[in-house]
Write a protein that holds these residues in place. Structure first.
Motif, PDB file in Angstrom:
ATOM      1  N   ARG A  50      -2.783  49.309 -70.033  1.00  0.00           N
ATOM      2  CA  ARG A  50      -2.548  50.260 -68.938  1.00  0.00           C
ATOM      3  C   ARG A  50      -3.286  49.861 -67.668  1.00  0.00           C
ATOM      4  O   ARG A  50      -4.288  49.139 -67.703  1.00  0.00           O
ATOM      5  CB  ARG A  50      -2.962  51.681 -69.351  1.00  0.00           C
ATOM      6  N   CYS A 169       1.625  39.876 -69.247  1.00  0.00           N
ATOM      7  CA  CYS A 169       0.988  40.499 -70.416  1.00  0.00           C
ATOM      8  C   CYS A 169      -0.341  39.869 -70.819  1.00  0.00           C
ATOM      9  O   CYS A 169      -0.481  38.642 -70.842  1.00  0.00           O
ATOM     10  CB  CYS A 169       1.967  40.427 -71.580  1.00  0.00           C
ATOM     11  N   VAL A 171      -1.758  40.395 -73.852  1.00  0.00           N
ATOM     12  CA  VAL A 171      -1.905  40.334 -75.317  1.00  0.00           C
ATOM     13  C   VAL A 171      -2.264  38.944 -75.856  1.00  0.00           C
ATOM     14  O   VAL A 171      -3.183  38.812 -76.674  1.00  0.00           O
ATOM     15  CB  VAL A 171      -0.661  40.927 -76.019  1.00  0.00           C
ATOM     16  N   GLN A 272      12.373  45.247 -70.702  1.00  0.00           N
ATOM     17  CA  GLN A 272      11.490  45.036 -69.529  1.00  0.00           C
ATOM     18  C   GLN A 272      12.259  45.009 -68.216  1.00  0.00           C
ATOM     19  O   GLN A 272      11.873  45.676 -67.264  1.00  0.00           O
ATOM     20  CB  GLN A 272      10.614  43.771 -69.648  1.00  0.00           C
ATOM     21  N   ARG A 284      10.477  35.870 -70.389  1.00  0.00           N
ATOM     22  CA  ARG A 284      10.868  36.609 -71.599  1.00  0.00           C
ATOM     23  C   ARG A 284      11.689  35.745 -72.562  1.00  0.00           C
ATOM     24  O   ARG A 284      11.945  36.125 -73.690  1.00  0.00           O
ATOM     25  CB  ARG A 284      11.664  37.868 -71.214  1.00  0.00           C
ATOM     26  N   SER A 344       1.875  46.532 -63.125  1.00  0.00           N
ATOM     27  CA  SER A 344       0.532  46.501 -62.547  1.00  0.00           C
ATOM     28  C   SER A 344      -0.148  45.200 -62.976  1.00  0.00           C
ATOM     29  O   SER A 344       0.083  44.687 -64.073  1.00  0.00           O
ATOM     30  CB  SER A 344      -0.270  47.729 -62.947  1.00  0.00           C
ATOM     31  N   ARG A 346      -2.453  42.384 -64.266  1.00  0.00           N
ATOM     32  CA  ARG A 346      -3.473  42.150 -65.286  1.00  0.00           C
ATOM     33  C   ARG A 346      -4.169  40.858 -64.895  1.00  0.00           C
ATOM     34  O   ARG A 346      -3.541  39.781 -64.970  1.00  0.00           O
ATOM     35  CB  ARG A 346      -2.837  41.937 -66.673  1.00  0.00           C
TER      36      ARG A 346
HETATM   37  N1  SAM Z   1       5.677  42.718 -77.580  1.00  0.00           N
HETATM   38  C1  SAM Z   1       6.445  43.699 -76.944  1.00  0.00           C
HETATM   39  C2  SAM Z   1       7.586  43.048 -76.184  1.00  0.00           C
HETATM   40  O1  SAM Z   1       7.661  41.858 -76.161  1.00  0.00           O
HETATM   41  O2  SAM Z   1       8.372  43.694 -75.589  1.00  0.00           O
HETATM   42  C3  SAM Z   1       5.649  44.543 -75.976  1.00  0.00           C
HETATM   43  C4  SAM Z   1       4.223  44.818 -76.245  1.00  0.00           C
HETATM   44  S1  SAM Z   1       3.309  45.210 -74.818  1.00  0.00           S
HETATM   45  C5  SAM Z   1       1.792  45.062 -75.541  1.00  0.00           C
HETATM   46  C6  SAM Z   1       3.672  46.931 -74.591  1.00  0.00           C
HETATM   47  C7  SAM Z   1       4.349  47.284 -73.283  1.00  0.00           C
HETATM   48  O3  SAM Z   1       3.406  47.390 -72.243  1.00  0.00           O
HETATM   49  C8  SAM Z   1       5.353  46.260 -72.803  1.00  0.00           C
HETATM   50  O4  SAM Z   1       6.596  46.395 -73.435  1.00  0.00           O
HETATM   51  C9  SAM Z   1       5.419  46.504 -71.313  1.00  0.00           C
HETATM   52  O5  SAM Z   1       6.512  47.333 -70.996  1.00  0.00           O
HETATM   53  C10 SAM Z   1       4.056  47.170 -71.010  1.00  0.00           C
HETATM   54  N2  SAM Z   1       3.246  46.260 -70.168  1.00  0.00           N
HETATM   55  C11 SAM Z   1       2.606  45.154 -70.555  1.00  0.00           C
HETATM   56  N3  SAM Z   1       2.014  44.557 -69.507  1.00  0.00           N
HETATM   57  C12 SAM Z   1       2.298  45.299 -68.425  1.00  0.00           C
HETATM   58  C13 SAM Z   1       1.988  45.188 -67.035  1.00  0.00           C
HETATM   59  N4  SAM Z   1       1.281  44.179 -66.561  1.00  0.00           N
HETATM   60  N5  SAM Z   1       2.440  46.158 -66.207  1.00  0.00           N
HETATM   61  C14 SAM Z   1       3.177  47.192 -66.687  1.00  0.00           C
HETATM   62  N6  SAM Z   1       3.508  47.335 -67.967  1.00  0.00           N
HETATM   63  C15 SAM Z   1       3.076  46.407 -68.841  1.00  0.00           C
END
Ligand code: SAM
Ligand code: SF4
Length: 450
Positions: A50, A169, A171, A272, A284, A344, A346
């Motif tokens: 978030r 992302c 993760v 997305q 993606r 947003s 990261r």
């Molecule tokens: N692995 C899943 C996928 O590939 O779709 C998504 C997991 S992610 C940890 C959870 C969600 O957080 C994502 O689907 C995305 O919509 C949102 N998210 C991740 N990074 C973001 C960012 N920088 N800004 C806004 N939303 C984000």
């Protein structure tokens, strides 16, 4: 017993990790307690997904500092403070610098070491411990899988980390490389959950449908095969999984939706963006056409399946045409429910340094437009349930007298009344009478099956 307080932010995987920390610390004399003011150890399990996650963590830590100071003043007792989760992983020692009252920083791949780290804390020396390693021995091999009472529904992490590196992302940096738990360890944990009274298991993973491992016959298993094996466990009634990546939806898993009654007709499949230009910039690795093909195939095998999704609005470079494309795909899919977030930054991710960020006001108005459409679709989906009879797992009491809250196969919250005293954990048939934005109401049929 010493008192343990855990505050969890973020996704289901963090909630699962927090449950594991409670299980892990129980043999060391710690019992879960809801009162932070009275806790011997406070764990803040953080989320980095978030917006402004880092600032939020520091302000939360400020509040915790006040609480532990008050406790010390009143009782003379010291409290141990541990920061866990993805912000801990990303910030490491910086947390100790900015919040010196923190004793332990532990990442999502090393929280199995919490008991040792706690034992090392010396309130007089005020020594600090940071463990944000990605251990060679997988965390799951070291976790104590004795489970406490979980209620009727529980999470079970089967896959962690990610190798896909979407440009927005964190993760892959906070949870590390993709890892699939071995079959035996998953089945053993599922059986323990069922023995503890669980009726529904939600399999978790950042890309849960990328899970793969060798089966007992040394043949490669995917998620569909694993679900078939789990479905053999007597008394496990409902199986769900989240979150899936469109590229990892293989035929075995799609067929499982048709063939395995215990697998619920619900698929969370994030898109997305509905623009191929943006999907490319997001890295993606799939197009909208490929995504729609997956949905078509899933619906061919399981026509009534509920589809949910995630959308990022205002990714750098998103034009009004890209935004329109997203709306078009949303209208084509017709979601039962979906999550949408403004993009947003990261820090540390490739998109953070893209030059063409979208104006905040534009992002807000696009988000509002998309959320309105998604709300309408959710309402329509819920209204379509009126008049049907749904098999519902009863999760807990509602706020009103005699009211219960359960979950429908399509992942809808459903309220109903009953004079029966303990229905929690039962499966009941509910005739749906009314639909709302986020829930349904209904009447219980007499033929309750326990
Ligand atoms: N692995 C899943 C996928 O590939 O779709 C998504 C997991 S992610 C940890 C959870 C969600 O957080 C994502 O689907 C995305 O919509 C949102 N998210 C991740 N990074 C973001 C960012 N920088 N800004 C806004 N939303 C984000
Ligand atoms: Fe993050 Fe999912 Fe992309 Fe992996 S696939 S980088 S978890 S959004």
């Amino acid at each position: 017993m010493k008192k343990l307080f855990i505050k969890t932010h973020g996704c289901q995987m963090n909630f699962y990790d927090s449950e594991k920390m409670v299980d892990l610390l129980k043999p060391h004399g710690y019992q879960l307690n809801n009162n932070v003011e009275d806790a011997d150890i406070i764990v803040l399990n953080t989320c980095h997904i978030r917006e402004k996650a880092v600032e939020k963590t520091y302000s939360e830590l400020g509040r915790i500092r006040d609480k532990i100071a008050l406790r010390k003043e009143k009782t003379g007792k010291d409290s141990i403070v541990a920061v866990a989760g993805c912000v801990a992983q990303a910030q490491g020692k910086e947390i100790m610098r900015r919040s010196p009252w923190v004793d332990i920083v532990v990442g999502p791949q090393s929280f199995q070491n919490l008991p040792e780290l706690i034992a090392k804390v010396d309130p007089i020396k005020k020594n600090k411990h940071v463990d944000i390693n990605f251990p060679v021995i997988p965390k799951f091999d070291q976790l104590n899988h004795e489970v406490r009472d979980r209620g009727p529904s529980a999470f079970l992490t089967i896959q962690e980390g990610c190798d896909k590196f979407c440009t927005f992302c964190v993760v892959p940096y906070t949870r590390g490389a993709e890892y699939s738990r071995p079959v035996k360890s998953i089945i053993d944990e599922a059986k323990k959950l069922i023995d503890a009274g669980v009726k529904e298991i939600t399999l978790l993973g950042q890309n849960v449908n990328a899970w793969n491992a060798n089966g007992p016959n040394k043949k490669k298993w995917g998620l569909g095969r694993l679900i078939a094996e789990l479905a053999k466990i007597k008394d496990l009634e409902f199986i769900r999984y989240t979150t899936s990546h469109p590229l990892d939806m293989d035929l075995d898993l799609i067929e499982a939706h048709r063939d395995i009654e215990k697998l619920m007709p619900y698929l969370h499949l994030p898109l997305q963006s509905g623009s191929d230009n943006i999907l490319k910039l997001m890295n993606r690795k799939h197009t909208t056409k490929q995504y729609l093909k997956v949905i078509e195939k899933v619906r061919h095998y399981k026509p009534d399946i509920a589809i949910s999704g995630d959308f990022i609005i205002g990714f750098p470079g998103e034009s009004s045409r890209d935004h329109e494309s997203t709306i078009n795909v949303i209208n084509e899919v017709q979601y039962s429910q979906a999550y949408s977030f403004k993009y947003s930054i990261r820090p540390g991710t490739p998109a953070a340094i893209y030059y063409n960020h979208v104006d905040e006001k534009v992002k807000s108005s696009r988000l509002q437009e998309i959320q309105e459409i998604l709300r309408e679709q959710q309402m329509r989906f819920n209204k379509n349930s009126i008049g049907s009879t749904l098999k519902v797992l009863v999760l807990k009491h509602g706020k009103k007298n005699g009211q219960y809250l359960g979950r429908s196969p399509f992942n809808q919250s459903i309220y109903f009344n009953s004079e029966e005293l303990n229905l929690i954990g039962s499966t009941v048939d509910i005739d749906v009478t009314e639909a709302f934005q986020n829930s349904l109401t209904g009447k219980m049929k007499i033929n309750k099956c326990i």
